[in-house]
Design a protein around this motif. Structure first.
Motif, PDB file in Angstrom:
ATOM      1  N   UNK A  56       0.784  -1.229   0.000  1.00 53.97           N
ATOM      2  CA  UNK A  56       0.000   0.000   0.000  1.00 53.97           C
ATOM      3  C   UNK A  56       0.819   1.284   0.000  1.00 53.97           C
ATOM      4  N   UNK A  57       2.147   1.149   0.162  1.00 54.87           N
ATOM      5  CA  UNK A  57       3.005   2.339   0.267  1.00 54.87           C
ATOM      6  C   UNK A  57       2.453   3.277   1.344  1.00 54.87           C
ATOM      7  N   UNK A  58       2.521   4.578   1.111  1.00 49.66           N
ATOM      8  CA  UNK A  58       2.125   5.545   2.143  1.00 49.66           C
ATOM      9  C   UNK A  58       0.632   5.580   2.415  1.00 49.66           C
ATOM     10  N   UNK A  59      -0.162   4.908   1.579  1.00 45.26           N
ATOM     11  CA  UNK A  59      -1.593   4.863   1.858  1.00 45.26           C
ATOM     12  C   UNK A  59      -1.878   4.141   3.173  1.00 45.26           C
ATOM     13  N   UNK A  60      -0.935   3.272   3.612  1.00 50.45           N
ATOM     14  CA  UNK A  60      -1.119   2.585   4.886  1.00 50.45           C
ATOM     15  C   UNK A  60      -0.953   3.527   6.071  1.00 50.45           C
ATOM     16  N   UNK A  61      -0.456   4.742   5.842  1.00 48.92           N
ATOM     17  CA  UNK A  61      -0.391   5.734   6.917  1.00 48.92           C
ATOM     18  C   UNK A  61      -1.785   6.073   7.448  1.00 48.92           C
ATOM     19  N   UNK A 219     -13.249  17.252  -3.741  1.00 47.22           N
ATOM     20  CA  UNK A 219     -12.263  16.376  -3.112  1.00 47.22           C
ATOM     21  C   UNK A 219     -11.802  16.964  -1.782  1.00 47.22           C
ATOM     22  N   UNK A 220     -11.773  16.115  -0.740  1.00 47.34           N
ATOM     23  CA  UNK A 220     -11.348  16.597   0.579  1.00 47.34           C
ATOM     24  C   UNK A 220     -10.494  15.572   1.321  1.00 47.34           C
ATOM     25  N   UNK A 221      -9.818  14.699   0.611  1.00 46.20           N
ATOM     26  CA  UNK A 221      -8.932  13.708   1.221  1.00 46.20           C
ATOM     27  C   UNK A 221      -8.620  12.619   0.208  1.00 46.20           C
ATOM     28  N   UNK A 222      -7.708  11.698   0.547  1.00 49.53           N
ATOM     29  CA  UNK A 222      -7.147  11.481   1.855  1.00 49.53           C
ATOM     30  C   UNK A 222      -5.621  11.292   1.785  1.00 49.53           C
ATOM     31  N   UNK A 223      -5.119  10.348   0.989  1.00 51.01           N
ATOM     32  CA  UNK A 223      -3.685  10.064   1.045  1.00 51.01           C
ATOM     33  C   UNK A 223      -3.174   9.445  -0.243  1.00 51.01           C
ATOM     34  N   UNK A 224      -2.039   9.961  -0.694  1.00 52.18           N
ATOM     35  CA  UNK A 224      -1.346   9.376  -1.835  1.00 52.18           C
ATOM     36  C   UNK A 224      -0.359   8.316  -1.351  1.00 52.18           C
ATOM     37  N   UNK A 225       0.157   7.546  -2.298  1.00 54.90           N
ATOM     38  CA  UNK A 225       1.186   6.566  -1.989  1.00 54.90           C
ATOM     39  C   UNK A 225       1.996   6.248  -3.222  1.00 54.90           C
ATOM     40  N   UNK A 226       3.291   5.978  -2.996  1.00 56.09           N
ATOM     41  CA  UNK A 226       4.135   5.579  -4.126  1.00 56.09           C
ATOM     42  C   UNK A 226       5.376   4.865  -3.631  1.00 56.09           C
ATOM     43  N   UNK A 227       5.615   3.708  -4.203  1.00 56.41           N
ATOM     44  CA  UNK A 227       6.905   3.033  -4.133  1.00 56.41           C
ATOM     45  C   UNK A 227       7.122   2.380  -5.492  1.00 56.41           C
ATOM     46  N   UNK A 228       8.357   1.953  -5.740  1.00 52.10           N
ATOM     47  CA  UNK A 228       8.643   1.307  -7.018  1.00 52.10           C
ATOM     48  C   UNK A 228       7.806   0.042  -7.178  1.00 52.10           C
ATOM     49  N   UNK A 229       7.621  -0.699  -6.092  1.00 49.68           N
ATOM     50  CA  UNK A 229       6.853  -1.936  -6.151  1.00 49.68           C
ATOM     51  C   UNK A 229       5.365  -1.671  -6.344  1.00 49.68           C
ATOM     52  N   UNK A 230       4.831  -0.672  -5.631  1.00 50.48           N
ATOM     53  CA  UNK A 230       3.382  -0.428  -5.634  1.00 50.48           C
ATOM     54  C   UNK A 230       2.919   0.429  -6.800  1.00 50.48           C
ATOM     55  N   UNK A 231       3.800   1.218  -7.377  1.00 53.67           N
ATOM     56  CA  UNK A 231       3.378   2.208  -8.353  1.00 53.67           C
ATOM     57  C   UNK A 231       2.758   3.402  -7.635  1.00 53.67           C
ATOM     58  N   UNK A 232       1.997   4.199  -8.378  1.00 51.46           N
ATOM     59  CA  UNK A 232       1.370   5.388  -7.808  1.00 51.46           C
ATOM     60  C   UNK A 232      -0.084   5.084  -7.456  1.00 51.46           C
ATOM     61  N   UNK A 233      -0.464   5.456  -6.240  1.00 53.86           N
ATOM     62  CA  UNK A 233      -1.819   5.186  -5.781  1.00 53.86           C
ATOM     63  C   UNK A 233      -2.413   6.366  -5.050  1.00 53.86           C
ATOM     64  N   UNK A 234      -3.709   6.285  -4.791  1.00 54.38           N
ATOM     65  CA  UNK A 234      -4.407   7.349  -4.081  1.00 54.38           C
ATOM     66  C   UNK A 234      -5.659   6.792  -3.418  1.00 54.38           C
ATOM     67  N   UNK A 248     -10.311   4.155  -4.271  1.00 58.38           N
ATOM     68  CA  UNK A 248      -8.913   3.781  -4.061  1.00 58.38           C
ATOM     69  C   UNK A 248      -8.384   3.252  -5.384  1.00 58.38           C
ATOM     70  N   UNK A 249      -7.252   3.765  -5.797  1.00 58.23           N
ATOM     71  CA  UNK A 249      -6.607   3.298  -7.017  1.00 58.23           C
ATOM     72  C   UNK A 249      -5.141   3.021  -6.725  1.00 58.23           C
ATOM     73  N   UNK A 250      -4.568   2.070  -7.434  1.00 61.36           N
ATOM     74  CA  UNK A 250      -3.166   1.719  -7.216  1.00 61.36           C
ATOM     75  C   UNK A 250      -2.577   1.164  -8.498  1.00 61.36           C
ATOM     76  N   UNK A 251      -1.248   1.245  -8.578  1.00 57.75           N
ATOM     77  CA  UNK A 251      -0.556   0.644  -9.709  1.00 57.75           C
ATOM     78  C   UNK A 251      -0.464   1.517 -10.936  1.00 57.75           C
ATOM     79  N   UNK A 259      -3.095  11.425 -11.245  1.00 58.23           N
ATOM     80  CA  UNK A 259      -3.937  12.621 -11.194  1.00 58.23           C
ATOM     81  C   UNK A 259      -5.086  12.541 -12.188  1.00 58.23           C
ATOM     82  N   UNK A 260      -4.768  12.146 -13.414  1.00 53.41           N
ATOM     83  CA  UNK A 260      -5.797  12.064 -14.457  1.00 53.41           C
ATOM     84  C   UNK A 260      -6.839  11.004 -14.119  1.00 53.41           C
ATOM     85  N   UNK A 261      -6.385   9.853 -13.634  1.00 58.68           N
ATOM     86  CA  UNK A 261      -7.311   8.760 -13.339  1.00 58.68           C
ATOM     87  C   UNK A 261      -8.208   9.117 -12.158  1.00 58.68           C
ATOM     88  N   UNK A 262      -7.647   9.728 -11.148  1.00 63.70           N
ATOM     89  CA  UNK A 262      -8.429  10.100  -9.970  1.00 63.70           C
ATOM     90  C   UNK A 262      -9.513  11.113 -10.329  1.00 63.70           C
TER      91      UNK A 262
END
Length: 390
Positions: A56-61, A219-234, A248-251, A259-262
């Motif tokens: 989940x990268x930083x989304x697990x925060x 839009x009023x939240x919540x958290x982005x995430x990114x690692x090489x393994x997870x890709x970019x998520x939100x 929730x989107x990932x990969x 940004x475009x997908x969200x």
């Protein structure tokens, strides 16, 4: 005692709606895994690999924040309470608040540092402050996640730092988001904060990474995430009028793609679907047979107004069923749950809502019991003896 003909009853009918034309069309997301939920009705609008446990990268925060919000709610810590920064926290790489051992950040500053700055150091400070060690905190995170119904989540750390045991599904992140919104409205506003810079240490890193904030789409939240393994998520949420969607989107392969997908998902969710009230709490939708009652039937009403999400261009009807085990034994109390309304909008998951008795039906008197006994005797004479269901 139930009558010999006691059975599962189904009443099928059509609910008419003042709408026109077409069934729902699926959204073809570019994300490798995704889920979109309408919060008010609980309708899943989109699901793609939503139950796969993924990094989940930083989304697990968000789970770390849930644990901190819970501690604030029950008084274990206060919003202005200061936390100690360990050398372990200071040594965290990646996104940070640039904390050091001399700092004493408050719980409120740590919340902002986790949300806006995505501070890995801040999550370790919270973990150690609440559980003594990050390892113990991660175990607590896993236990609490299971209690919340997050069946595909395990945690090895508080930050989302890559680890084989750090896993969450997109559905679990949506469940967590629902809890954050509903349980902690007093803290949810922090997720929309666009800037934070702890002690002016990182002016270049002071902006919230959520690309949807400030776009005017609710839009009023919540958290982005990114690692090489997870890709970019939100993990995102947006509210327009009385409706709120959680997604929730990932990969995704890049920040721009995320940004475009969200933004596309938010626009699709609000423009393609509308919420309608299909049954009022005070209006009977059917009658259920009553056994040995002063009345032979009782009205069935929804426990509360039944709202359903439908494609904006839908046909003029919704298939529905009422299911109950009847006839219902008297006495029947007003408000007693005795049936279930099952709605089946085309192209969307079915929706189930409880139905209750519209009025009290007391046990019938002597005449009713005599007539009932006579009807049973007559049935046995015609069909042969049978054993009543208890």
């Amino acid at each position: 005692m139930k009558p010999v003909w006691s059975s599962l009853r189904t009443i099928a009918f059509i609910l008419g709606l003042a709408l026109t034309a077409w069934p729902a069309s699926a959204y073809d997301t570019a994300a490798k895994s995704a889920i979109v939920i309408d919060q008010g009705t609980g309708t899943v609008l989109l699901s793609k690999n939503a139950d796969d446990p993924l990094p989940p990268a930083s989304m697990s925060k968000l789970m770390t924040l849930y644990m901190l919000f819970d501690a604030l709610r029950d008084g274990r810590v206060g919003l202005q309470e200061e936390f100690t920064v360990s050398s372990n926290a200071k040594g965290m790489g990646g996104s940070t608040m640039f904390l050091n051992e001399l700092d004493r950040p408050t719980a409120e500053e740590l919340i902002q540092g986790i949300i806006v700055s995505s501070g890995n150091d801040a999550t370790v400070v919270v973990a150690e402050g609440l559980a003594g060690t990050e390892e113990a905190f991660a175990r607590q995170m896993t236990e609490v996640a299971k209690q919340l119904g997050m069946e595909n989540s395990t945690f090895a750390n508080a930050s989302g730092w890559p680890h084989p045991y750090q896993r969450m599904s997109m559905r679990d992140l949506a469940i967590l988001t629902q809890h954050l919104i509903e349980e902690f409205p007093e803290f949810y506003g922090y997720f929309a904060q666009e800037e934070f810079d702890y002690k002016g240490r990182s002016p270049a890193n002071r902006f919230n990474r959520n690309p949807l904030l400030g776009l005017g789409i609710g839009a009023d939240g919540l958290k982005t995430g990114h690692t090489e393994e997870a890709g970019y998520g939100l993990v995102g949420s947006a509210k327009q009028g009385d409706r709120r969607v959680i997604f929730v989107i990932s990969g995704l392969p890049s920040q721009a793609a995320r940004s475009q997908e969200a933004a596309a998902i938010v626009n699709w969710s609000f423009r393609h679907f509308v919420e309608k009230t299909v049954a009022d709490a005070e209006t009977p939708v059917a009658q259920a047979d009553v056994w040995m009652g002063a009345k032979q039937s009782v009205g069935l009403v929804p426990a509360e107004d039944v709202n359903i999400l439908l494609p904006a261009l839908n046909d003029s009807s919704v298939e529905a069923e009422i299911v109950y085990n009847g006839p219902i034994n008297a006495p029947v109390a007003e408000g007693q749950e005795i049936a279930e309304l099952v709605l089946k909008p085309e192209g969307l998951p079915e929706l189930r809502r409880p139905l209750v008795a519209a009025e009290e039906v007391p046990l019938g008197g002597f005449v009713v019991r005599v007539k009932t006994a006579a009807s049973i005797l007559l049935e046995q004479l015609i069909n042969g003896p049978a054993t009543s269901a208890m």
